[in-house]
Scaffold this motif. Structure first.
Motif, PDB file in Angstrom:
ATOM      1  N   SER A 172     131.442 -97.872  34.657  1.00 28.29           N
ATOM      2  CA  SER A 172     130.889 -98.674  35.734  1.00 28.29           C
ATOM      3  C   SER A 172     132.049 -99.318  36.488  1.00 28.29           C
ATOM      4  CB  SER A 172     129.919 -99.731  35.207  1.00 28.29           C
ATOM      5  OG  SER A 172     130.564-100.614  34.348  1.00 28.29           O
ATOM      6  N   SER A 227     129.347 -98.650  41.530  1.00 26.07           N
ATOM      7  CA  SER A 227     128.152 -98.082  40.914  1.00 26.07           C
ATOM      8  C   SER A 227     128.138 -98.413  39.430  1.00 26.07           C
ATOM      9  CB  SER A 227     128.120 -96.563  41.116  1.00 26.07           C
ATOM     10  OG  SER A 227     129.244 -95.962  40.495  1.00 26.07           O
ATOM     11  N   PHE A 228     127.007 -98.113  38.784  1.00 28.95           N
ATOM     12  CA  PHE A 228     126.877 -98.361  37.351  1.00 28.95           C
ATOM     13  C   PHE A 228     126.387 -97.088  36.683  1.00 28.95           C
ATOM     14  CE2 PHE A 228     124.012 -99.160  33.803  1.00 28.95           C
ATOM     15  CZ  PHE A 228     124.847 -99.832  32.931  1.00 28.95           C
ATOM     16  N   ARG A 232     122.630 -96.942  40.366  1.00 32.29           N
ATOM     17  CA  ARG A 232     122.555 -97.248  38.943  1.00 32.29           C
ATOM     18  C   ARG A 232     121.997 -96.036  38.200  1.00 32.29           C
ATOM     19  NH1 ARG A 232     120.229-101.454  41.701  1.00 32.29           N
ATOM     20  NH2 ARG A 232     118.204-100.919  40.872  1.00 32.29           N
ATOM     21  N   TRP A 257     120.933 -94.761  34.451  1.00 34.25           N
ATOM     22  CA  TRP A 257     120.559 -95.399  33.193  1.00 34.25           C
ATOM     23  C   TRP A 257     120.642 -94.480  31.990  1.00 34.25           C
ATOM     24  CZ3 TRP A 257     120.906-100.345  32.842  1.00 34.25           C
ATOM     25  CH2 TRP A 257     120.791-101.125  34.009  1.00 34.25           C
TER      26      TRP A 257
END
Length: 189
Positions: free
Chosen positions: A2, A6-7, A25, A27
């Motif tokens: 990250s 962005s993650f 994001r 996940w």
């Protein structure tokens, strides 16, 4: 992985090369395959698989358990509900290799696909259309159309904000006015 742009959750895999836009994001347990382009401010929910060679526009939301295969292109602000399905060939057989036959599927700006809906490859979903949960899309869907059933059929019209339109074709949320021209809907004001 990250950063400020962005993650990406530590359980996700992002193959290279690919592009991930600012504010996106990604996940748990997501796999982004090579040569995939993901726009800005997108969300890829748990267990999503994307690519290779897929393009996702800015502002898209891909809910859990969705697979986007080669040939799928999402324009901006597309919503893919949980476990919706995109096919990649029209006549699959386990014993026949058909990766060279993947059909292109375009989902235009602002479209919504409900949970567990199936989009048969090679069909286009129009701008701001809405596919009901569990529907099976076997032909192109017009802009602003509300489709439901197996196979999916148009049962009404929706506005850009997703509100079902009445006979006056006026959005109850925004007041936007639409008109029907030759079986298609367009925004007036």
């Amino acid at each position: 992985m990250s950063n400020a742009a962005s993650f990406v959750h530590e359980s996700a895999y992002v193959d290279q090369p690919c592009e991930i836009g600012k504010g996106t994001r990604i996940w748990h347990f997501v796999h982004v395959l090579a040569n995939t382009v993901i726009g800005e401010n997108c969300v890829l929910g748990q267990n999503v698989m994307v690519g290779p060679d897929v393009t996702i526009g800015n502002g898209c939301k891909i809910q859990n358990n969705v697979a986007l295969y080669r040939g799928i292109r999402l324009e901006e602000d597309v919503f893919c509900g949980p476990s919706c399905v995109f096919t990649n060939v029209t006549t699959p057989r386990a014993h026949v290799e058909r990766k060279s036959e993947f059909s292109e599927t375009l989902v235009k700006r602002g479209a919504t696909i409900g949970a567990n809906a199936t989009i048969v490859c090679g069909n286009q979903l129009g701008a701001y259309c809405m596919v009901a949960a569990g529907a099976v899309v076997t032909k192109d869907v017009p802009d602003y159309a509300l489709v439901a059933g197996v196979p999916a059929r148009r049962i009404g019209w929706v506005s850009r904000s997703g509100e079902r339109l009445g006979e006056d074709l006026k959005c109850p949320r925004t007041g936007e006015l639409y008109r029907e021209v030759n079986g298609a809907l367009e925004l007036v004001a």
